[in-house]
Every structure is written in structure tokens, then in C-alpha cells.
Design an enzyme around this catalytic site. Structure first.
Site, short mmCIF file in Angstrom:
data_model
loop_
_atom_site.label_atom_id
_atom_site.label_comp_id
_atom_site.label_asym_id
_atom_site.label_seq_id
_atom_site.Cartn_x
_atom_site.Cartn_y
_atom_site.Cartn_z
N SER A 104 0.84 -1.19 0.00
CA SER A 104 0.00 0.00 0.00
C SER A 104 0.89 1.25 0.00
O SER A 104 1.65 1.47 -0.94
CB SER A 104 -0.97 -0.06 1.19
OG SER A 104 -2.00 0.89 1.08
N ASP A 154 -10.32 -4.04 -5.05
CA ASP A 154 -9.69 -3.15 -4.07
C ASP A 154 -10.27 -1.74 -4.21
O ASP A 154 -10.08 -1.10 -5.24
CB ASP A 154 -8.17 -3.12 -4.30
CG ASP A 154 -7.42 -2.47 -3.16
OD1 ASP A 154 -8.00 -1.58 -2.50
OD2 ASP A 154 -6.25 -2.82 -2.95
N HIS A 185 -8.48 -4.82 -0.47
CA HIS A 185 -7.17 -4.29 -0.10
C HIS A 185 -6.40 -5.22 0.84
O HIS A 185 -5.23 -4.98 1.12
CB HIS A 185 -7.34 -2.92 0.55
CG HIS A 185 -6.11 -2.07 0.52
ND1 HIS A 185 -5.45 -1.73 -0.64
CD2 HIS A 185 -5.39 -1.49 1.53
CE1 HIS A 185 -4.39 -0.98 -0.36
NE2 HIS A 185 -4.33 -0.82 0.96
#
Length: 202
Positions: A104, A154, A185
Site C-alpha cells: 500500500s 480493491d 485491499h
């Protein structure tokens, strides 16, 4: 001093083993992926910096003004700082394979370093990256081994942007592997399996 410009976890690699830099997601810390790396590569060294930007108390590696909206000037500044940090640790481990793994926000700072200094890493794992711009062409990415993982649903890192990043990297001549799962995610087992195979295939 660049090697200590971040609070970080560090472990020296055994002879012949790689040095793995890990970069946590928003709200994580320097310990988020040390266990995973140790499980995959027990002899590997680890350098894991803690992001030095606070977003309402959550650790990050650069500022943003909204979800998916980056402060590009701050990103450029933080990328230079991170690049110097990585170079300093790499210099202390000459002739050692250098790997990177980020998730991320950590994948985004790792990608930004790769755009600027591709030859720092022998291989890199970008987990759920979000690069909402088209990077400049960079032929130095040719031959870099990069694994991109993501969730097809996501909501934070939309699949089209993940695909665009992978396509950009391929267009520069990087050796890109893509692994997608049907979730969002979160990190799922197929990603862990792919990361294990990718990093262990040294």
C-alpha cells in the site's frame, strides 16, 4: 546520517543471503513484514524503516491531501530521503542482493524510489500499489524483476491503476509478474505464496 534518517529495524544478512528492505502500509510500523521475510528467507538481512509522516497518528512515508491524491512535492522530497537511506545501507552490504517489499503506502514509496533509482534493487514486490500518475520513461528499469499483487475489488487501489502501473513497468523492459485475487485491499494467501516463490527464487 542517511543510514539513520529513519527509525528502523535492521538485521545483518548471513553470508550469501540477500538484504530485504520492507515498507509498511499506512498505520503500520517497521515490524509489519519482518516476520514474513524471516519465514520466507531465514538467513536474509532486513532493513525496515518506519514512515516519518503522521496522518492523524498513522505512520506514512509521504503526505497526501485526500484518498489517492498525493502531495507530489512532498513525495519527491521523501523519495530522495528514502533513496539516500537505502543507498547507505546498501553500501554497508557490498555484493549482497538487494530486495524490496512494500504494501500500500509502502509499495508506493518503493515504486517511487524504483522510478528514480531502479538499480538499487535486484527485485521488488509491490503489494496493492496506487500510482495515480504516469511516470516518465526510464530505460534503466529494463531487466528489473518486479512482482505486482492486488485485489480485483480493491476500493483503495483500483484495478485499472494497478494494471496501468504493471503495463508501464513492462513497457520499460522490466520483468513483471502479476498476481491478483478476487478480494479487496487485504493481503490473501495467493499473494503470500507468490511472494514466497518470487523472493526465494534467488
Amino acid at each position: 546520517m542517511s543510514r539513520d534518517s529513519y527509525q528502523h529495524f535492521a538485521r545483518t544478512p548471513a553470508a550469501g543471503a540477500p538484504l530485504v528492505f520492507t515498507f509498511h502500509g499506512t498505520g503500520g510500523d517497521e515490524h509489519q513484514f519482518t516476520g514474513l521475510v524471516h519465514q520466507i528467507l531465514p538467513q536474509a538481512g532486513i532493513v525496515s524503516p518506519r514512515g516519518d509522516v503522521s496522518e492523524h497518528g498513522a505512520n506514512r512515508f509521504f503526505r497526501r491531501t485526500g484518498e489517492g491524491v498525493y502531495d507530489m512535492a512532498d513525495l519527491a522530497l521523501r523519495t530522495r530521503k528514502m533513496t539516500d537511506f537505502i543507498r547507505a545501507h546498501k553500501a554497508e552490504n557490498p555484493d549482497t542482493p538487494i530486495y524490496g517489499l512494500g504494501y500500500s503506502n509502502g509499495a508506493n514509496i518503493l515504486a517511487s524510489v524504483l522510478f528514480d533509482a531502479p538499480k538499487l534493487f535486484d527485485r521488488a514486490v509491490l503489494m496493492h500499489p496506487l500510482i495515480p500518475w504516469t511516470p516518465a520513461p526510464n530505460p534503466a528499469l529494463r531487466g528489473r524483476k518486479i512482482l505486482v499483487t492486488a485485489g480485483r475489488r480493491d476500493p483503495i487501489c483500483p484495478l485499472p491503476l494497478t494494471e496501468a502501473l504493471a503495463s508501464y513497468l513492462e513497457g520499460q523492459g522490466a520483468a513483471v509478474e502479476r498476481v491478483l485475487h478476487d478480494g479487496g485491499h487485504e493481503v490473501r494467501q495467493p499473494e503470500i505464496d507468490a511472494i514466497t516463490a518470487f523472493l526465494a527464487d534467488g
